[in-house]
Motif scaffolding. Structure first.
Motif, PDB file in Angstrom:
ATOM      1  N   ARG A   1       0.863  -1.189   0.000  1.00 20.61           N
ATOM      2  CA  ARG A   1       0.000   0.000   0.000  1.00 20.61           C
ATOM      3  C   ARG A   1       0.893   1.231   0.000  1.00 20.61           C
ATOM      4  N   PRO A   2       0.849   2.008  -1.080  1.00 26.03           N
ATOM      5  CA  PRO A   2       1.715   3.186  -1.180  1.00 26.03           C
ATOM      6  C   PRO A   2       1.579   4.083   0.045  1.00 26.03           C
ATOM      7  N   GLY A   3       2.717   4.427   0.629  1.00 24.96           N
ATOM      8  CA  GLY A   3       2.737   5.297   1.800  1.00 24.96           C
ATOM      9  C   GLY A   3       2.538   4.578   3.108  1.00 24.96           C
ATOM     10  N   SER A   4       2.115   3.308   3.072  1.00 19.81           N
ATOM     11  CA  SER A   4       1.856   2.566   4.308  1.00 19.81           C
ATOM     12  C   SER A   4       2.804   1.390   4.510  1.00 19.81           C
ATOM     13  N   GLY A   5       3.266   0.764   3.408  1.00 19.43           N
ATOM     14  CA  GLY A   5       4.180  -0.355   3.518  1.00 19.43           C
ATOM     15  C   GLY A   5       3.602  -1.636   2.957  1.00 19.43           C
ATOM     16  N   ALA A   6       4.185  -2.768   3.378  1.00 19.29           N
ATOM     17  CA  ALA A   6       3.766  -4.082   2.896  1.00 19.29           C
ATOM     18  C   ALA A   6       3.093  -4.854   4.022  1.00 19.29           C
ATOM     19  N   PHE A   7       2.044  -5.614   3.685  1.00 12.07           N
ATOM     20  CA  PHE A   7       1.261  -6.359   4.660  1.00 12.07           C
ATOM     21  C   PHE A   7       1.102  -7.798   4.174  1.00 12.07           C
ATOM     22  N   ARG A   8       1.051  -8.732   5.131  1.00 13.76           N
ATOM     23  CA  ARG A   8       0.810 -10.109   4.740  1.00 13.76           C
ATOM     24  C   ARG A   8      -0.601 -10.237   4.181  1.00 13.76           C
ATOM     25  N   ALA A   9      -0.703 -10.881   3.034  1.00 11.31           N
ATOM     26  CA  ALA A   9      -2.000 -11.017   2.377  1.00 11.31           C
ATOM     27  C   ALA A   9      -2.882 -12.004   3.130  1.00 11.31           C
ATOM     28  N   HIS A  10      -4.183 -11.807   3.013  1.00 11.83           N
ATOM     29  CA  HIS A  10      -5.137 -12.753   3.596  1.00 11.83           C
ATOM     30  C   HIS A  10      -5.109 -14.041   2.781  1.00 11.83           C
ATOM     31  N   PRO A  11      -5.170 -15.194   3.424  1.00  9.00           N
ATOM     32  CA  PRO A  11      -5.124 -16.463   2.678  1.00  9.00           C
ATOM     33  C   PRO A  11      -6.354 -16.615   1.795  1.00  9.00           C
ATOM     34  N   ARG A  12      -6.149 -17.281   0.700  1.00 13.47           N
ATOM     35  CA  ARG A  12      -7.278 -17.551  -0.194  1.00 13.47           C
ATOM     36  C   ARG A  12      -8.184 -18.579   0.446  1.00 13.47           C
ATOM     37  N   THR A  13      -9.462 -18.356   0.320  1.00 14.43           N
ATOM     38  CA  THR A  13     -10.433 -19.252   0.962  1.00 14.43           C
ATOM     39  C   THR A  13     -11.187 -20.052  -0.088  1.00 14.43           C
ATOM     40  N   GLY A  14     -11.466 -21.295   0.247  1.00 13.99           N
ATOM     41  CA  GLY A  14     -12.326 -22.124  -0.589  1.00 13.99           C
ATOM     42  C   GLY A  14     -11.714 -22.507  -1.915  1.00 13.99           C
ATOM     43  N   ALA A  15     -11.140 -23.674  -1.999  1.00 13.44           N
ATOM     44  CA  ALA A  15     -10.588 -24.140  -3.258  1.00 13.44           C
ATOM     45  C   ALA A  15     -11.713 -24.389  -4.259  1.00 13.44           C
ATOM     46  N   ARG A  16     -11.481 -24.006  -5.483  1.00 11.08           N
ATOM     47  CA  ARG A  16     -12.495 -24.212  -6.517  1.00 11.08           C
ATOM     48  C   ARG A  16     -12.602 -25.693  -6.834  1.00 11.08           C
ATOM     49  N   PRO A  17     -13.813 -26.185  -7.112  1.00 11.73           N
ATOM     50  CA  PRO A  17     -13.956 -27.597  -7.490  1.00 11.73           C
ATOM     51  C   PRO A  17     -13.280 -27.850  -8.822  1.00 11.73           C
TER      52      PRO A  17
END
Length: 489
Positions: free
Chosen positions: A60-76
């Motif tokens: 995020r410009p001006g704020s830094g880097a953040f750990r991303a939220h994990p992806r939920t629900g694998a597609r069939p």
């Protein structure tokens, strides 16, 4: 901690430490990472950008880097079985299948595993590439006025004029289209000159990438045998008469894979035979800048002596520079040029202007001539070294032709009678740590004898050539134990 100059190494460390942070938690600042790892700000920035591209962090410009939220629900699992019907249900007995086998092309494009000697590569090793000259040319090009604006669809006039001068004195910029490398130019030419289902005559053997492009266009490659002087005119005339083909694809100079040069006595005859058949000759002049310094004067392009527009000329800067420097040209005379232009525009609109500007900067600099002279000398040295090693270590291999240009040797294997030698050699060589190209993909019909292609352009130097041949020999000591033929005396 010692300085980490490798972006990949720093990325791997940061990736392994992500579990220390909760989803959405802020990572240490770039300044903190610079101090901790003693890395440059550029290295840190690129490592974080790589993690962002992998979806592991969010910046995020001006704020830094953040750990991303994990992806939920694998597609069939998806059901793509319907595509088999769509891709192959063309209908009609005369329709040419649209399946394309690119394996012969991918052999030279896929880098082998670490530690494997690359005798199957088709491009200059990085040590042979004019990296500094290309970087300088690209930097200068980026500063040119209008460098990032839309270029003419045919290509920059100055670059077209340069290619025209390279082809021959009777060509002008008006006869040339700039393309995204030679492969793109070949594909455009084949689509422009022949309708789906039509035959196209090809030298046998020939370049697998051209065969793949022809089949992708729905064409039927028909082989015309060669000998030590190039394609045979008698069989060429017979092939035109038997098939009604209107296209011949020819590599008159340092043919891939054999390295042969079309004999002077045959050059005019090949063009004449095509003209009498009402056919075009697609001249793939890919290796002119890969001449060895003991070759002597080179013959002019076929197109240079063709006033009637029989020859459609294809050339490129890629082979003599870098696989990523994809700038080439199509040259033709007459109404066919308009058809080539139309297909080129539909397929790619235009070649990016910064790349065209960089090509102009490169070929106009003193570094270009120095680079070509250096490559010419080095390729001759490498070719001689590989021939010497093969004759000493594996004298049972046949080298029908020692080329004076290009980057490979075409090697004939002893025939054990069952046709298994070629595939066995390729597999055994890879197990021994050397990658080679099988000969079968270079033929559009039956292969007359087992053969392989050994490249000397993609390796680091003479020591690697020596080691690669040693590994090749070691592999075959086991493969041929039970064979009635041997590669040794």
């Amino acid at each position: 901690m010692q300085e980490r100059s490798s972006v990949a190494e720093l990325t791997a460390v940061l990736r392994s430490e992500l579990n220390r942070y909760s989803s959405g938690e802020k990572l240490p600042s770039s300044r903190a990472l610079v101090e901790r790892f003693r890395a440059s700000p550029v290295t840190v920035s690129r490592a974080v950008a790589q993690l962002a591209a992998e979806g592991l962090v969010v910046t995020r410009p001006g704020s830094g880097a953040f750990r991303a939220h994990p992806r939920t629900g694998a597609r069939p699992p998806a059901d793509t079985s319907w595509q088999e019907v769509s891709l192959n249900g063309d209908g009609g007995p005369d329709v040419v299948p649209r399946t394309v086998d690119a394996s012969g092309l991918l052999v030279t494009l896929t880098p082998p595993p670490t530690g494997v000697v690359e005798f199957n590569g088709g491009y200059l090793h990085s040590s042979l590439q004019p990296e500094r000259a290309m970087a300088a040319a690209l930097a200068r090009a980026g500063r040119r006025p209008g460098a990032w604006s839309r270029p003419p669809t045919d290509g920059l006039t100055e670059l077209r004029a340069w290619f025209a001068r390279e082809i021959g004195p009777t060509f002008t910029a008006a006869d040339v289209l700039i393309t995204a490398g030679g492969q793109s130019a070949l594909a455009t030419a084949l689509r422009a000159l022949a309708q789906p289902g039509a035959p196209v005559l090809v030298e046998s053997p020939t370049y697998p990438g051209m065969l793949a492009a022809a089949r992708a266009a729905g064409l039927r490659p028909v082989p015309v045998p060669m000998d030590a002087d190039g394609v045979r005119p008698d069989l060429l005339a017979a092939a035109f008469a038997a098939t009604g083909a209107r296209v011949l694809v020819c590599q008159p100079l340092f043919h891939n894979p054999t390295g042969t040069v079309l004999a002077e006595a045959r050059r005019g005859e090949v063009v004449r035979i095509a003209r009498e058949a009402g056919a075009f000759v697609v001249e793939d002049d890919f290796a002119r800048h890969l001449v060895h310094d003991d070759a002597g004067p080179l013959p002019a392009a076929l197109a240079a002596d063709d006033p009637d527009g029989v020859v459609v000329h294809v050339c490129s800067l890629t082979k003599a520079t870098s696989p990523s420097f994809r700038v080439g040209a199509l040259a033709a005379r007459g109404p066919v040029l308009e058809r080539l232009r139309a297909i080129q525009v539909v397929d790619s609109l235009f070649v990016p202007r910064p790349l065209q500007e960089a090509a102009l900067e490169l070929v106009g600099s003193p570094a270009w001539g120095r680079h070509l002279r250096s490559v010419s000398a080095e390729l001759r040295t490498r070719r001689t070294a590989m021939v010497t090693e093969l004759r000493r270590e594996l004298p049972g291999l046949a080298l029908p032709h020692i080329p004076a240009g290009g980057g490979n040797l075409w090697v004939r294997l002893p025939d054990a009678g069952d046709g298994a030698d070629e595939s066995a050699m390729v597999a055994a060589a890879l197990r021994a740590g050397v990658a080679i190209a099988p000969g079968r993909p270079y033929f559009c019909a039956e292969s007359p004898t087992p053969q392989v292609r050994l490249s000397f352009v993609a390796v680091a130097g003479l020591a690697e050539i020596t080691e690669g041949v040693r590994r090749l020999c070691t592999a075959w000591e086991g493969v041929l134990d039970n064979s009635p033929v041997s590669l040794r005396p």
